[in-house]
Enzyme design. Structure first.
Site, PDB file in Angstrom:
ATOM      1  N   HIS A  70      85.472  33.219  46.613  1.00  0.00           N
ATOM      2  CA  HIS A  70      84.750  32.990  47.880  1.00  0.00           C
ATOM      3  C   HIS A  70      84.116  31.599  47.946  1.00  0.00           C
ATOM      4  O   HIS A  70      83.252  31.335  48.777  1.00  0.00           O
ATOM      5  CB  HIS A  70      83.698  34.077  48.135  1.00  0.00           C
ATOM      6  CG  HIS A  70      84.310  35.406  48.447  1.00  0.00           C
ATOM      7  ND1 HIS A  70      83.577  36.520  48.737  1.00  0.00           N
ATOM      8  CD2 HIS A  70      85.609  35.796  48.522  1.00  0.00           C
ATOM      9  CE1 HIS A  70      84.368  37.547  48.970  1.00  0.00           C
ATOM     10  NE2 HIS A  70      85.621  37.123  48.831  1.00  0.00           N
TER      11      HIS A  70
ATOM     12  N   TYR B 270      84.718  31.445  53.672  1.00  0.00           N
ATOM     13  CA  TYR B 270      83.333  31.577  53.221  1.00  0.00           C
ATOM     14  C   TYR B 270      82.595  30.242  53.141  1.00  0.00           C
ATOM     15  O   TYR B 270      81.371  30.210  53.059  1.00  0.00           O
ATOM     16  CB  TYR B 270      83.290  32.271  51.851  1.00  0.00           C
ATOM     17  CG  TYR B 270      83.529  33.755  51.937  1.00  0.00           C
ATOM     18  CD1 TYR B 270      82.467  34.650  51.957  1.00  0.00           C
ATOM     19  CD2 TYR B 270      84.820  34.270  52.011  1.00  0.00           C
ATOM     20  CE1 TYR B 270      82.684  36.018  52.052  1.00  0.00           C
ATOM     21  CE2 TYR B 270      85.053  35.631  52.112  1.00  0.00           C
ATOM     22  CZ  TYR B 270      83.976  36.501  52.129  1.00  0.00           C
ATOM     23  OH  TYR B 270      84.196  37.851  52.234  1.00  0.00           O
TER      24      TYR B 270
ATOM     25  N   CYS C 178      91.419  38.750  45.147  1.00  0.00           N
ATOM     26  CA  CYS C 178      90.753  38.605  46.439  1.00  0.00           C
ATOM     27  C   CYS C 178      91.840  38.410  47.497  1.00  0.00           C
ATOM     28  O   CYS C 178      92.905  37.872  47.207  1.00  0.00           O
ATOM     29  CB  CYS C 178      89.830  37.391  46.395  1.00  0.00           C
ATOM     30  SG  CYS C 178      88.874  37.150  47.892  1.00  0.00           S
TER      31      CYS C 178
ATOM     32  N   ASN D 210      84.007  43.553  44.706  1.00  0.00           N
ATOM     33  CA  ASN D 210      83.227  42.339  44.900  1.00  0.00           C
ATOM     34  C   ASN D 210      81.847  42.448  44.263  1.00  0.00           C
ATOM     35  O   ASN D 210      81.350  43.558  44.078  1.00  0.00           O
ATOM     36  CB  ASN D 210      83.069  42.076  46.405  1.00  0.00           C
ATOM     37  CG  ASN D 210      84.251  41.306  46.964  1.00  0.00           C
ATOM     38  OD1 ASN D 210      84.797  40.432  46.304  1.00  0.00           O
ATOM     39  ND2 ASN D 210      84.635  41.629  48.177  1.00  0.00           N
TER      40      ASN D 210
ATOM     41  N   ARG E  67      75.550  48.127  51.393  1.00  0.00           N
ATOM     42  CA  ARG E  67      76.037  46.868  51.970  1.00  0.00           C
ATOM     43  C   ARG E  67      75.164  46.448  53.156  1.00  0.00           C
ATOM     44  O   ARG E  67      74.822  45.272  53.310  1.00  0.00           O
ATOM     45  CB  ARG E  67      77.488  47.027  52.425  1.00  0.00           C
ATOM     46  CG  ARG E  67      77.973  45.803  53.202  1.00  0.00           C
ATOM     47  CD  ARG E  67      79.381  45.929  53.715  1.00  0.00           C
ATOM     48  NE  ARG E  67      79.746  44.725  54.456  1.00  0.00           N
ATOM     49  CZ  ARG E  67      80.982  44.406  54.784  1.00  0.00           C
ATOM     50  NH1 ARG E  67      81.983  45.184  54.447  1.00  0.00           N
ATOM     51  NH2 ARG E  67      81.225  43.306  55.452  1.00  0.00           N
TER      52      ARG E  67
END
Length: 434
Positions: free
Chosen positions: A201, A254, A171, A150, A96
């Site tokens: 998102h 987002y 989500c 995700n 990540r």
């Protein structure tokens, strides 16, 4: 009497697990879980044991007859399961952090699910989710897959296109949006309903209802007056009055990456230089959480877990499982196959939509045509996601490059160099590109 349930949690060593355990405990009278399998990989064994022992203490404190199994054997967990939930991260937090840092080198947004970072995460995840789905098809073909991994929309679309598994994507962002509406309207959450549409998102609430009455204007006024809301991983930057009034919808957190790109990029650069990227901060939070989890006296979900991000996801996951298992016919915001719901998107795309959920799954509400102010952005990002699915499934470099070129948050002039570095840095997790 209803059948006793077997549930498998893939990524059971996650710091999120105590939250879903708490969700199952509070719903035990409706969800008679007999066997709960927490599954992880060899690298996650220590975390699995720590979080698994906390889960056992939580069940024991609640005095419930749920058998918790900790295992590295995914097939054993999936066999004859009624529900399989996925909450895993291929490459762990170090991957990540790379997803956040590599795009910043090219002056692009560095975020784990959106833009170049989201593409990297999807390419790593797709081979694994397809493996898991093969196990479900072989060992538990009637099971529901509830995916929280995700990028949830891309993973859901992959599963729907390339497997026979019944999959619904989840989500926590719609819950955050619903909480904003609840606070702005001073109305309980169970009285709020959103007309939610978009992609994971990249989703808008086109209207908000309280007790059946439209309240979108009041919520927008609250947002304009500075009523902040965001996800833990996204800075709470003010939207601007004109943007919100002309949009006349509730944007998800987002959207700041799309509507306030320069400000967000500057903020990310500064954070990376000073306190670290969000992934680096999460790594510290996780370390502290697992130290807490080790405490044999701890028998409940610690408050500090809310700092992790992704909070409330277990509410969504447990409520969704409850709605399917008990044929509830309740409203949920989930990722499902479009099938004509949004006329301007392909039928086989995964959309995020307000749905009615019963034992047959999620049924999206009809959707009036989208206005130009959201349709164009949605179509472009949808095509990017379609290309990412093809790249992830087939190891197709051309599809990956074209996805990079059309995404609004990726500078086209650096797309090839950025993609090449992403593949090079992630090659251990990209069998399809070797």
């Amino acid at each position: 009497m209803k059948k006793e349930l077997k549930i498998a949690i893939i990524g059971g060593g996650s710091s999120y697990t105590p939250e879903i355990i708490e969700g199952f405990i509070t719903r035990y009278n409706e969800l008679p879980i007999k066997s709960l399998y927490l599954v992880d990989i060899e690298e996650g064994k220590e975390k699995l044991n720590i979080v698994g022992n906390l889960a056992k203490r939580m069940i024991e404190k609640a005095n419930l007859d749920i058998n918790i199994h900790l295992t590295l054997n995914r097939k054993e967990a999936i066999k004859d399961a009624d529900f399989v939930t996925t909450q895993f991260r291929v490459g762990l937090l170090d991957a990540r952090i790379r997803d956040e840092k590599i795009p910043l080198k090219y002056n692009c947004i560095g975020q784990e699910t959106t833009g170049a970072g989201g593409l990297a995460k999807a390419l790593r995840t797709i081979p694994v989710i397809l493996d898991i789905c093969r196990d479900i098809e072989d060992l538990s073909p009637k099971a529901w897959l509830i995916n929280f991994t995700n990028p949830s929309g891309i993973i859901t679309e992959t599963v729907n296109k390339y497997t026979n598994v019944k999959c619904i994507g989840l989500c926590n962002v719609p819950i955050l949006m619903e909480r904003l509406c609840s606070e702005a309207l001073e109305s309980p959450m169970n009285k709020i309903k959103m007309d939610l549409v978009g992609l994971n998102h990249l989703v808008w609430a086109r209207d908000v209802f309280s007790n059946g009455e439209s309240k979108i204007d009041k919520v927008i006024k609250a947002l304009i007056s500075g009523k902040g809301y965001s996800a833990k991983n996204i800075p709470d930057i003010n939207w601007g009055k004109e943007l919100l009034e002309s949009l006349h919808m509730i944007p998800c957190p987002y959207h700041r990456y799309y509507y306030l790109t320069d400000i967000m990029l500057k903020e990310e650069m500064e954070s990376a230089r000073t306190v670290g990227t969000r992934g680096e901060l999460v790594k510290k939070v996780e370390k502290e959480l697992f130290e807490l989890y080790k405490n044999p006296e701890l028998k409940e979900k610690p408050k500090q877990l809310e700092e992790r991000g992704g909070q409330y996801y277990s509410e969504a996951a447990c409520d969704l499982i409850n709605a399917i298992y008990n044929d509830k016919g309740t409203i949920h915001y989930v990722n499902i196959k479009n099938n004509g719901t949004v006329s301007s998107l392909p039928n086989d795309s995964a959309i995020e939509r307000t749905c009615y959920v019963d034992k047959a799954g999620a049924h999206p509400f009809n959707c009036s045509p989208l206005p130009p102010k959201i349709k164009g952005l949605l179509q472009v990002v949808n095509e990017y996601e379609t290309l990412v699915v093809e790249a992830g499934v087939h190891g197709d470099y051309g599809s990956a490059l074209q996805a990079m070129l059309i995404h609004p948050l990726i500078e086209s002039s650096v797309a090839k160099d950025l993609l090449d570095e992403i593949i090079q840095e992630n090659i251990d997790y990209l069998p399809q590109f070797r």
